[in-house]
Design a protein around this motif. Structure first.
Motif, PDB file in Angstrom:
ATOM      1  N   GLU A 159     -10.535  -3.477 -30.410  1.00  0.00           N
ATOM      2  CA  GLU A 159      -9.555  -4.227 -29.631  1.00  0.00           C
ATOM      3  C   GLU A 159      -8.323  -4.508 -30.482  1.00  0.00           C
ATOM      4  O   GLU A 159      -8.412  -4.675 -31.698  1.00  0.00           O
ATOM      5  CB  GLU A 159     -10.153  -5.546 -29.128  1.00  0.00           C
ATOM      6  CG  GLU A 159     -11.211  -5.371 -28.053  1.00  0.00           C
ATOM      7  CD  GLU A 159     -11.780  -6.695 -27.580  1.00  0.00           C
ATOM      8  OE1 GLU A 159     -12.343  -6.734 -26.474  1.00  0.00           O
ATOM      9  OE2 GLU A 159     -11.656  -7.689 -28.326  1.00  0.00           O
ATOM     10  N   TYR A 160      -7.179  -4.589 -29.820  1.00  0.00           N
ATOM     11  CA  TYR A 160      -5.908  -4.837 -30.498  1.00  0.00           C
ATOM     12  C   TYR A 160      -5.590  -6.326 -30.399  1.00  0.00           C
ATOM     13  O   TYR A 160      -5.409  -6.864 -29.309  1.00  0.00           O
ATOM     14  CB  TYR A 160      -4.806  -4.009 -29.841  1.00  0.00           C
ATOM     15  CG  TYR A 160      -3.615  -3.758 -30.714  1.00  0.00           C
ATOM     16  CD1 TYR A 160      -3.739  -3.065 -31.919  1.00  0.00           C
ATOM     17  CD2 TYR A 160      -2.351  -4.199 -30.340  1.00  0.00           C
ATOM     18  CE1 TYR A 160      -2.644  -2.822 -32.717  1.00  0.00           C
ATOM     19  CE2 TYR A 160      -1.241  -3.957 -31.124  1.00  0.00           C
ATOM     20  CZ  TYR A 160      -1.394  -3.271 -32.322  1.00  0.00           C
ATOM     21  OH  TYR A 160      -0.304  -3.030 -33.113  1.00  0.00           O
ATOM     22  N   LEU A 172      -8.476  -1.069 -26.455  1.00  0.00           N
ATOM     23  CA  LEU A 172      -7.745   0.181 -26.648  1.00  0.00           C
ATOM     24  C   LEU A 172      -8.521   1.418 -26.222  1.00  0.00           C
ATOM     25  O   LEU A 172      -7.929   2.426 -25.855  1.00  0.00           O
ATOM     26  CB  LEU A 172      -7.357   0.315 -28.128  1.00  0.00           C
ATOM     27  CG  LEU A 172      -6.396  -0.737 -28.669  1.00  0.00           C
ATOM     28  CD1 LEU A 172      -6.227  -0.542 -30.167  1.00  0.00           C
ATOM     29  CD2 LEU A 172      -5.043  -0.650 -27.977  1.00  0.00           C
ATOM     30  N   TYR A 176      -7.386   3.728 -29.557  1.00  0.00           N
ATOM     31  CA  TYR A 176      -7.554   3.122 -30.879  1.00  0.00           C
ATOM     32  C   TYR A 176      -7.340   4.177 -31.972  1.00  0.00           C
ATOM     33  O   TYR A 176      -6.755   3.894 -33.025  1.00  0.00           O
ATOM     34  CB  TYR A 176      -8.966   2.533 -30.972  1.00  0.00           C
ATOM     35  CG  TYR A 176      -9.459   2.211 -32.366  1.00  0.00           C
ATOM     36  CD1 TYR A 176      -9.341   0.931 -32.880  1.00  0.00           C
ATOM     37  CD2 TYR A 176     -10.089   3.180 -33.153  1.00  0.00           C
ATOM     38  CE1 TYR A 176      -9.811   0.625 -34.150  1.00  0.00           C
ATOM     39  CE2 TYR A 176     -10.565   2.885 -34.415  1.00  0.00           C
ATOM     40  CZ  TYR A 176     -10.425   1.606 -34.916  1.00  0.00           C
ATOM     41  OH  TYR A 176     -10.900   1.308 -36.167  1.00  0.00           O
ATOM     42  N   ILE A 179      -3.485   4.791 -32.510  1.00  0.00           N
ATOM     43  CA  ILE A 179      -2.833   3.704 -33.240  1.00  0.00           C
ATOM     44  C   ILE A 179      -3.275   3.693 -34.701  1.00  0.00           C
ATOM     45  O   ILE A 179      -2.461   3.513 -35.613  1.00  0.00           O
ATOM     46  CB  ILE A 179      -3.127   2.353 -32.571  1.00  0.00           C
ATOM     47  CG1 ILE A 179      -2.424   2.274 -31.215  1.00  0.00           C
ATOM     48  CG2 ILE A 179      -2.696   1.192 -33.464  1.00  0.00           C
ATOM     49  CD1 ILE A 179      -2.627   0.966 -30.490  1.00  0.00           C
ATOM     50  N   SER A 180      -4.557   3.893 -34.930  1.00  0.00           N
ATOM     51  CA  SER A 180      -5.071   3.891 -36.302  1.00  0.00           C
ATOM     52  C   SER A 180      -4.461   5.030 -37.115  1.00  0.00           C
ATOM     53  O   SER A 180      -4.113   4.855 -38.287  1.00  0.00           O
ATOM     54  CB  SER A 180      -6.600   4.016 -36.286  1.00  0.00           C
ATOM     55  OG  SER A 180      -7.187   2.911 -35.635  1.00  0.00           O
ATOM     56  N   ILE A 282      -6.664  -2.044 -40.235  1.00  0.00           N
ATOM     57  CA  ILE A 282      -7.413  -1.546 -39.079  1.00  0.00           C
ATOM     58  C   ILE A 282      -8.820  -2.129 -39.051  1.00  0.00           C
ATOM     59  O   ILE A 282      -9.291  -2.609 -38.019  1.00  0.00           O
ATOM     60  CB  ILE A 282      -7.478  -0.005 -39.106  1.00  0.00           C
ATOM     61  CG1 ILE A 282      -6.088   0.591 -38.906  1.00  0.00           C
ATOM     62  CG2 ILE A 282      -8.435   0.509 -38.032  1.00  0.00           C
ATOM     63  CD1 ILE A 282      -5.997   2.059 -39.273  1.00  0.00           C
ATOM     64  N   ARG A 285      -8.872  -5.668 -38.085  1.00  0.00           N
ATOM     65  CA  ARG A 285      -8.274  -5.839 -36.758  1.00  0.00           C
ATOM     66  C   ARG A 285      -7.005  -6.676 -36.795  1.00  0.00           C
ATOM     67  O   ARG A 285      -6.756  -7.496 -35.912  1.00  0.00           O
ATOM     68  CB  ARG A 285      -9.277  -6.450 -35.752  1.00  0.00           C
ATOM     69  CG  ARG A 285     -10.610  -5.774 -35.659  1.00  0.00           C
ATOM     70  CD  ARG A 285     -10.525  -4.259 -35.437  1.00  0.00           C
ATOM     71  NE  ARG A 285      -9.678  -3.893 -34.318  1.00  0.00           N
ATOM     72  CZ  ARG A 285      -8.698  -3.007 -34.413  1.00  0.00           C
ATOM     73  NH1 ARG A 285      -8.445  -2.396 -35.541  1.00  0.00           N
ATOM     74  NH2 ARG A 285      -7.959  -2.725 -33.370  1.00  0.00           N
ATOM     75  N   HIS A 286      -6.182  -6.500 -37.827  1.00  0.00           N
ATOM     76  CA  HIS A 286      -4.937  -7.255 -37.946  1.00  0.00           C
ATOM     77  C   HIS A 286      -3.774  -6.318 -38.285  1.00  0.00           C
ATOM     78  O   HIS A 286      -3.054  -6.531 -39.270  1.00  0.00           O
ATOM     79  CB  HIS A 286      -5.077  -8.363 -39.002  1.00  0.00           C
ATOM     80  CG  HIS A 286      -5.782  -9.571 -38.486  1.00  0.00           C
ATOM     81  ND1 HIS A 286      -7.148  -9.625 -38.327  1.00  0.00           N
ATOM     82  CD2 HIS A 286      -5.322 -10.779 -38.063  1.00  0.00           C
ATOM     83  CE1 HIS A 286      -7.497 -10.798 -37.841  1.00  0.00           C
ATOM     84  NE2 HIS A 286      -6.412 -11.520 -37.680  1.00  0.00           N
ATOM     85  N   GLU A 287      -3.598  -5.308 -37.443  1.00  0.00           N
ATOM     86  CA  GLU A 287      -2.528  -4.345 -37.675  1.00  0.00           C
ATOM     87  C   GLU A 287      -1.150  -4.988 -37.590  1.00  0.00           C
ATOM     88  O   GLU A 287      -0.274  -4.693 -38.414  1.00  0.00           O
ATOM     89  CB  GLU A 287      -2.617  -3.196 -36.654  1.00  0.00           C
ATOM     90  CG  GLU A 287      -3.863  -2.334 -36.796  1.00  0.00           C
ATOM     91  CD  GLU A 287      -5.007  -2.809 -35.903  1.00  0.00           C
ATOM     92  OE1 GLU A 287      -5.897  -1.993 -35.598  1.00  0.00           O
ATOM     93  OE2 GLU A 287      -5.006  -4.005 -35.531  1.00  0.00           O
TER      94      GLU A 287
END
Length: 360
Positions: A159-160, A172, A176, A179-180, A282, A285-287
């Motif tokens: 999840e984003y 996502l 995902y 984005i990663s 990633i 979970r804090h992009e």
């Protein structure tokens, strides 16, 4: 490695249980990587000088950089060796995140090594062609993104997360991976673009990497993650060991890289460290927080994009030179002033990024 040894030794002496604590191992990881860097550093500099592995300076850059020609480069190898040794020594090697981080870091370092090799031995300031560099970055970044997606323990790990909001998390799905991929490759190149002055890139990398380690530790602890209302990511706490190794290795390298530099990081270090920051963000979970804390890297990259786009569309340049740190140099700022001010900005951004954990 020592975690496994402590498991065995605990039956003889319970005091060895201290090595089970992530915080203790994180501290030792910092110190180990720091000492390895300080011990190996002088020998590496002498060998690089002996083999005349010196920096090739672009003739279209600031005139003050011409004196840097011949300074040993490829010093990022020192950072990677220190990180690998410390991480393997103090990490729980059954944790798959540790291996993903190590593999991505070392493989991106390998791409950077080829780039540096061509610059030094072939006297080509452009090194590996942009097409092939991006190709191999893409292969490694995409592979890492796919592995992270298919090894996720639950939906929360893909999840984003949106800062400042308690309950906003975007599922996502397979997106995902996309984005990663862009996070890993993007930050790899962002740190590389920033690495243009003595010590400019390494200390922000240390600060951002250390902060990501803290976030990963909180995300990997059920009590802290519940209290802060952030996703609980099983096993992410072990990233603290890698983050500690990165911080220690980076500080050790800065000992030799501070102005005037005795050695340069080169692409072997910059590409690897940038990719490592992307993977750490990633996993925890804090992009978006990485974009905040790594604001210096983001702005440096944006300055290049703006400069190229402006010149192609209008024939005019927005900055005297890109990346941005060269613009300030050409405006008359001494190199140490540019470096320290960028460091100060990073301190503020990292503190703000950490504050967002509570501002939800």
């Amino acid at each position: 490695m020592l975690v496994w040894l402590s498991d065995y030794l605990i039956q003889f002496d319970s005091s060895f249980a201290v090595l089970q604590y992530i915080t203790v191992r994180g501290i030792f990881s910092i110190l180990t990587a720091l000492f390895v860097s300080l011990i190996i550093g002088p020998t590496m500099i002498r060998r690089l000088n002996y083999h005349q592995i010196g920096q090739v300076v672009r003739d279209d850059g600031p005139e003050s950089h011409l004196s840097k020609a011949g300074t040993p480069t490829m010093g990022g190898a020192l950072i990677l060796v220190s990180i690998a040794m410390s991480t393997l020594l103090w990490s729980d090697l059954s944790n798959h995140y540790v291996w993903i981080l190590l593999m991505v870091t070392m493989l991106f370092g390998a791409v950077g090594w080829v780039d540096d090799y061509r610059k030094v031995f072939e006297q080509n300031s452009k090194g590996l062609s942009a097409r092939w560099k991006y190709f191999w970055q893409s292969v490694i970044g995409l592979a890492a993104a796919i592995v992270l997606y298919y090894t996720a323990f639950g939906a929360v790990e893909v999840e984003y997360i949106i800062p400042f909001f308690k309950d906003v998390a975007i599922d996502l799905g397979v997106f995902y991976i996309v984005i990663s991929y862009f996070m890993i490759v993007g930050f790899s190149n962002a740190v590389n673009l920033t690495d243009g002055l003595d010590g400019l890139a390494i200390l922000p990398t240390v600060m951002v990497g250390g902060a990501l380690g803290i976030i990963a530790y909180l995300a990997g602890n059920t009590e802290f993650s519940t209290y802060l209302n952030i996703p609980y990511v099983v096993g992410s706490g072990e990233i603290v060991i890698f983050a500690g190794a990165l911080a220690g290795a980076g500080l050790g390298f800065l000992w030799f890289n501070t102005y005037p530099a005795q050695i340069f990081m080169g692409d072997v270090g910059a590409l690897a460290l940038g990719a490592a920051l992307g993977v750490m963000a990633i996993i925890s979970r804090h992009e978006i927080i990485l974009f905040i804390m790594g604001g210096v890297f983001v702005v440096e990259t944006a300055s290049v994009i703006i400069q190229v786009a402006s010149f192609k569309m209008t024939g005019k340049r927005v900055f005297k030179m890109a990346p941005l740190h060269h613009h300030f140099e050409l405006k008359g700022w001494p190199e140490p002033r540019v470096i320290v001010r960028f460091w100060i900005i990073t301190v503020m951004l990292v503190l703000f990024g950490l504050a967002t954990l509570k501002l939800r």
